[in-house]
Design a protein around this motif. Structure first.
Motif, PDB file in Angstrom:
ATOM      1  N   ASP A 139      37.002   5.080  17.135  1.00 47.93           N
ATOM      2  CA  ASP A 139      37.324   3.461  15.954  1.00 47.93           C
ATOM      3  C   ASP A 139      35.752   3.008  15.366  1.00 47.93           C
ATOM      4  N   GLY A 140      34.864   3.146  16.638  1.00 51.01           N
ATOM      5  CA  GLY A 140      33.803   2.907  16.469  1.00 51.01           C
ATOM      6  C   GLY A 140      32.775   3.726  15.449  1.00 51.01           C
ATOM      7  N   ILE A 141      33.013   4.943  16.187  1.00 49.54           N
ATOM      8  CA  ILE A 141      32.385   5.647  15.407  1.00 49.54           C
ATOM      9  C   ILE A 141      32.706   6.346  14.145  1.00 49.54           C
ATOM     10  N   THR A 142      33.994   6.473  14.068  1.00 51.68           N
ATOM     11  CA  THR A 142      34.841   6.418  12.973  1.00 51.68           C
ATOM     12  C   THR A 142      34.182   5.238  12.297  1.00 51.68           C
ATOM     13  N   ALA A 143      34.056   4.069  12.111  1.00 51.80           N
ATOM     14  CA  ALA A 143      33.840   3.166  11.437  1.00 51.80           C
ATOM     15  C   ALA A 143      32.367   3.406  11.046  1.00 51.80           C
ATOM     16  N   LEU A 144      31.203   3.580  12.275  1.00 52.05           N
ATOM     17  CA  LEU A 144      30.469   3.541  11.354  1.00 52.05           C
ATOM     18  C   LEU A 144      29.642   4.501  10.633  1.00 52.05           C
ATOM     19  N   ARG A 145      30.377   5.477  11.024  1.00 56.17           N
ATOM     20  CA  ARG A 145      29.960   6.785  10.242  1.00 56.17           C
ATOM     21  C   ARG A 145      30.425   7.011   8.741  1.00 56.17           C
TER      22      ARG A 145
END
Length: 324
Positions: A139-145
């Motif tokens: 979720d963090g990677i998806t949010a930041l990308r």
């Protein structure tokens, strides 16, 4: 270098793809740690809405060499490093890490031990519990990308996050605020509205019953600069009409129905692909000031099937499985 590692482990695994009933507790060999990998003693595993797709075989094409059964699902988790591959220089046994793994023939995080590529792991941010870190990677990677790579969010811009109380959304809200953006959060339910407010959204509106269009007009009279869409629907389409010319809309692949923007507005679909750089940036932003990762339900590993069913219903934040 390795610590004492057993030969077998417990895992919530499946013998074939199918419904929740195919998940059961099995005794399996502990995966071998490859030269470029870490072997993690798993403390907790994240439970995502996409875990049901993985269980049903929808993501089978992503598995290197094809699926092998018993198959261990679970794309993100956290725990302690117990072995380090000979080509890995940045980690040592005993460190607490979180990581992303998808498509590995060695299996995922619904197990007592998981082997992951070192480049897809990061140290657990200061002050974060292992069950929170377990729910962070995907979720963090998806949010930041979405925010940085695709929306190219800048300080002072006005951002709509549609689905702001979910796993990706509540992380994106906090990241966007520390990037200097103003955030209009569209959240689901009273609990979702309360969470978005608590996490610092400038304006919050309930997506099913609130006046989303009025909230957009009041929040950004000259139009929204950007929109991160994490849930679909009629109210979402109405909100996207308020993105200004030159603005951007981004959504992770899997959002249904696919959002459509006004004429002339770029709408970008993307994947939350991991890298050392994105994980480093994620940790930098998280550690800049107090950060909250909402784990709204922590299940036992034996409850994995139930968790995968309940994650498809209304909830805020993320679910996790306690492994060790």
């Amino acid at each position: 270098m390795a610590t004492s590692i057993p030969e077998t482990m417990k895992a919530a695994a499946l013998d074939h793809f199918g419904g929740p009933e195919v998940i059961g507790i099995k005794t399996l060999p502990v995966p071998q740690c490859g030269d470029d990998e870490l072997l993690i003693r798993v403390g907790a595993a994240g439970v995502g809405v996409w875990d049901a797709w993985e269980r049903e075989g929808v993501m089978a094409d992503m598995i290197e060499g094809g699926p092998r059964f018993p198959y261990v699902p679970g794309s993100d988790g956290a725990g302690e490093v117990v072995a380090v591959g000979k080509d890995v220089k940045d980690y040592k046994v005993g460190e607490r890490v979180y990581a992303f793994v998808l498509g590995s023939p060695k299996g995922g995080f619904y197990a007592e031990f998981t082997a992951v590529k070192a480049k897809h792991a990061a140290r657990i941010p200061k002050g974060m519990k292992v069950e929170q870190a377990a729910a962070l990677a995907a979720d963090g990677i998806t949010a930041l990308r979405g925010l940085e790579d695709h929306l190219k969010l800048e300080s002072g811009q006005r951002l709509l996050i549609y689905g702001a109380s979910g796993g990706v959304g509540h992380i994106a809200l906090q990241l966007a605020r520390r990037m200097g953006a103003k955030v209009l959060a569209v959240a689901s339910g009273k609990d979702g509205v309360e969470l978005a407010r608590r996490l610092g959204a400038d304006t919050v509106v309930e997506g099913h019953h609130g006046d989303v269009e009025k909230a957009c007009r009041d929040f950004a009279p000259d139009g929204l600069d950007a929109a991160l869409v994490l849930a679909g629907g009629d109210a979402c389409q109405a909100a996207l009409k308020h993105v200004r010319q030159g603005g951007r809309i981004a959504y992770p692949n899997g959002v249904e129905p696919v959002p459509k923007g006004p004429k002339g507005i770029e709408v970008i679909a993307y994947d939350g692909t991991p890298s050392q750089k994105i994980l480093g940036r994620l940790n930098e932003l998280i550690e800049a000031e107090p950060f909250h990762l909402e784990v709204s339900h922590l299940y036992a590993m034996e409850e994995a099937a139930r968790a995968q069913q309940e994650v498809l219903k209304h909830h805020v934040g993320k679910f996790a499985l306690r492994i060790h």
